[in-house]
Scaffold this motif. Sequence first.
Motif, PDB file in Angstrom:
ATOM      1  N   ARG A 114      60.525  95.939  21.604  1.00 58.48           N
ATOM      2  CA  ARG A 114      60.895  97.181  20.882  1.00 58.48           C
ATOM      3  C   ARG A 114      61.047  98.351  21.854  1.00 58.48           C
ATOM      4  O   ARG A 114      61.912  99.197  21.676  1.00 58.48           O
ATOM      5  CB  ARG A 114      59.863  97.479  19.781  1.00 58.48           C
ATOM      6  CG  ARG A 114      59.948  96.471  18.642  1.00 58.48           C
ATOM      7  CD  ARG A 114      59.068  96.838  17.485  1.00 58.48           C
ATOM      8  NE  ARG A 114      57.664  96.584  17.727  1.00 58.48           N
ATOM      9  CZ  ARG A 114      57.040  95.404  17.539  1.00 58.48           C
ATOM     10  NH1 ARG A 114      57.731  94.366  17.096  1.00 58.48           N
ATOM     11  NH2 ARG A 114      55.761  95.272  17.787  1.00 58.48           N
TER      12      ARG A 114
ATOM     13  N   GLU B  81      64.361 100.556  22.263  1.00 54.75           N
ATOM     14  CA  GLU B  81      64.345 102.029  22.286  1.00 54.75           C
ATOM     15  C   GLU B  81      65.026 102.573  23.550  1.00 54.75           C
ATOM     16  O   GLU B  81      65.770 103.551  23.487  1.00 54.75           O
ATOM     17  CB  GLU B  81      62.901 102.535  22.198  1.00 54.75           C
ATOM     18  CG  GLU B  81      62.819 104.046  22.113  1.00 54.75           C
ATOM     19  CD  GLU B  81      61.400 104.566  21.873  1.00 54.75           C
ATOM     20  OE1 GLU B  81      60.544 103.789  21.392  1.00 54.75           O
ATOM     21  OE2 GLU B  81      61.166 105.746  22.166  1.00 54.75           O
TER      22      GLU B  81
ATOM     23  N   PHE C  83      66.256 104.624  17.831  1.00 50.19           N
ATOM     24  CA  PHE C  83      64.936 103.983  17.718  1.00 50.19           C
ATOM     25  C   PHE C  83      63.826 104.808  18.373  1.00 50.19           C
ATOM     26  O   PHE C  83      62.920 104.252  18.971  1.00 50.19           O
ATOM     27  CB  PHE C  83      64.988 102.579  18.339  1.00 50.19           C
ATOM     28  CG  PHE C  83      65.753 101.592  17.503  1.00 50.19           C
ATOM     29  CD1 PHE C  83      65.149 100.948  16.425  1.00 50.19           C
ATOM     30  CD2 PHE C  83      67.088 101.313  17.776  1.00 50.19           C
ATOM     31  CE1 PHE C  83      65.859 100.046  15.647  1.00 50.19           C
ATOM     32  CE2 PHE C  83      67.802 100.411  17.004  1.00 50.19           C
ATOM     33  CZ  PHE C  83      67.186  99.773  15.928  1.00 50.19           C
TER      34      PHE C  83
ATOM     35  N   PHE D 137      59.886 103.912  18.287  1.00 51.77           N
ATOM     36  CA  PHE D 137      60.018 102.714  17.456  1.00 51.77           C
ATOM     37  C   PHE D 137      58.645 102.114  17.126  1.00 51.77           C
ATOM     38  O   PHE D 137      58.279 101.938  15.958  1.00 51.77           O
ATOM     39  CB  PHE D 137      60.902 101.709  18.221  1.00 51.77           C
ATOM     40  CG  PHE D 137      61.370 100.518  17.441  1.00 51.77           C
ATOM     41  CD1 PHE D 137      61.016 100.323  16.110  1.00 51.77           C
ATOM     42  CD2 PHE D 137      62.188  99.575  18.054  1.00 51.77           C
ATOM     43  CE1 PHE D 137      61.465  99.209  15.406  1.00 51.77           C
ATOM     44  CE2 PHE D 137      62.639  98.455  17.356  1.00 51.77           C
ATOM     45  CZ  PHE D 137      62.264  98.283  16.033  1.00 51.77           C
TER      46      PHE D 137
END
Length: 688
Positions: free
Chosen positions: A582, A586, A593, A596
């Motif tokens: 993640r 991002e 994001f 995130f």
Amino acid sequence: MRRKAKVDSYDRPAGGWGSLNAVAHILTQEEVAILGSEILLRQNKPDGFMCVSCSWAKPAKPRPFEFCENGAKATAWEVTSKTVTPEFFARHTLADLKIWSDHQLEEQGRLTTPMRYDRGRDKYLPVGWDEAFQEIGAELNRLDPRSVVMYTSGRASLETSYMYQLFGRMYGTNNFPDSSNMCHESTSVALPEVIGVPVGTVLLQDFDATDCIFFFGHNTTTNAPRMLHPLQEAAQRGVPIVTFNPLRERGLERFVNPQSPVQMIAGGTRISSQYYQVRLGGDAAAITGICKWVIEADDLAREKGTVRVVDAAFIERHTAGFEEFAAFCRAQDWDEIERASGLSRMALREAADIYMASNAVIANYGMGITQHKHGVETTKMVVNLLLLRGNIGKPGAGISPIRGHSNVQGQRTVGISEKTKLVPLDKLADLYDFEPPRWDGVSTVDACEGILKGKIRGFVSLGGNFLRAVPERSLMEPAWSGLRLSVQIATKLNRTHLVPGEVTYLLPCLGRIEVDRQVSGEQSVSMEDSTACIHGSRGQRKPVAEHLLSEPAIVAALAKATLKPNSRVDWDTWVGDYSKVRDAIERTYPDQFKNFNQRMFEPGGFPRPLAARERRWKTPNGKANFTVPKSAFAPPRESDGIYELMTMRADGQFNTTIYNEDDRFRGVEGSRYVLFMNPADMEEAEIG
Ligand SMILES: Nc1nc2c(c(=O)[nH]1)N[C@H]1C(S)=C(S)[C@@H](COP(=O)(O)OP(=O)(O)OC[C@H]3O[C@@H](n4cnc5c(=O)[nH]c(N)nc54)[C@H](O)[C@@H]3O)O[C@H]1N2
Ligand SMILES: Nc1nc2c(c(=O)[nH]1)N[C@H]1C(S)=C(S)[C@@H](COP(=O)(O)OP(=O)(O)OC[C@H]3O[C@@H](n4cnc5c(=O)[nH]c(N)nc54)[C@H](O)[C@@H]3O)O[C@H]1N2
Ligand SMILES: [Mo]
């Protein structure tokens, strides 16, 4: 045993006691004791898992049971205790299995062990994970990356999808067709041109603020049943719901909320206030008729100097092409509109009056709009209708394509696309220090053509059932056997797995509802719903078998076995802790994001910023664009005795997954091979 097919009229509302019955039935069929284990109570909750069925929005304040009948079916189907073991494959050749129905194949249960096809015995044999990855890596390296397709079905998480596209691009291909090519592609093409975003603009809270809902070509009862809740609440507030559908779909008429004891007794709410049985493919003509009334009313207001009917300030400031569109509407002939839409001018007048009396209008649509030859133009017509009165980018208004698979929209957001202009290739090149391919890859249709011509040699499938989902099965199946490599990452046995290439692997993976434990502990994943809100999802159930790997682990292992080491991508670290993936998402999409990891469990999900919601138009001319359809009116019937055929989902299926052979809301039991015909046509043709 096959039951005898039975077709009866269904005159009860959707939801209600029938829904509860159906849920109890599937739980028994799948041998799952899930009511006791509270798993359904965790469905679509901020601290639970996101349903594996449809992609409808998840409310911040969920109901005690935030799942529907079909969501419960999908859960039961995934967490079933039935399994397909190596012994099963030892007992059956693929030739044997080919005569099984789609329902029977998936009904065997979850795949448990990696398998390799053995041509001599016509059977799948067990294989170790490492051996499988090494051989697939070696095969991929022998193939030209241009000849390899990496398909995605819309269920894989944002984390998996991001890793998968990066693996593919580092390998050297942009061949990323996905299931969305088969449903909302018209949306993805039309909306960027006219409003500058590829997805819908409404949020769930817009349904609380709206004063009118237009609804085109979606079977909500079956395909996004939780959406009936906001629709019901709107109907109870007196909001008109104006539906266009050639079929009278049950749930769009009446709905009983199975969670409300009062409604279970009282018989529910009407959903649609107006129900227009538009001609098949006639929506563009119907919308033209409505817009024609609006334009004529506006012309009159201009003449008399009274308040304008269109939102002139919005049109002036935000749009281009209004005058051409208005001229087009004025010029259309009512006889032609009536013929092509199958609706009378007075019916369209009624719809136009409702539209003009409303200040905030939402337009929802599904396959009834997109899956036509003119799907792109018709989608743009829906936008035209909304733009006339400024119904995009204000509370209670907007366009709402109702997407299919639970993360199909999100996969595009993180780079699953064959179109290079939709992917931040420079950013990927920069972050990971490699040169991504710059050519456009193949879509689903191109992939089929490539397979037919023998140009596509390898096919890696992240979920899905490609051979069953695409049309032209009699052409595609024989051509598929010509593939050098077929790699199927899947949870359940399906038709595609029965048509092997020269080298074929079946790789079983964890489902989203299962606990996914990696070195840093239990992992969670994320997905994007139909309203562009991102949700975290935690597995709840002990994995059904001990050898299953997660999708990120499979993708990473394939990447490691295929690619030369790259110090910028540490696949093992990503698999050990998905929050690192993640972070990478991002870094790749910092605007979309932001924070995130911190935000992924926000109740209701966190909305991705969408320029069109704020009336910023990322179109080539910086405006929201009215467009004039060129060919969207249905052609005249060629001659008597030629009928228009429409196909659609039944209630007992999720795409190619067949839970049972019934379609409760259409009164069908025991068969999926049912053709409905208008009694007048039958009489005329002397059938029956
Ligand atoms: N339970 C369940 N849920 C699902 C799925 C599933 O298979 N089962 N599939 C998921 C997926 S991937 C998708 S894409 C969505 C699809 O969900 P939908 O968009 O609802 O797709 P269909 O089931 O094809 O239903 C099409 C509807 O459009 C109507 N229609 C057909 N032609 C026309 C037309 O010309 N004009 C108008 N106005 N209407 C028309 C049909 O009568 C029908 O009501 O559902 C998702 N959710
Ligand atoms: N006959 C028919 N064809 C269709 C449709 C239809 O309704 N009927 N619908 C059309 C539409 S709108 C779409 S979007 C496409 C859909 O096309 P696909 O997405 O290719 O097909 P699905 O039927 O959704 O895929 C079902 C298979 O996915 C696998 N699967 C399920 N869950 C998981 C998971 O978590 N991980 C992995 N790796 N695999 C999983 C299972 O093995 C299951 O057999 O089909 C299109 N074509
Ligand atoms: Mo779909």
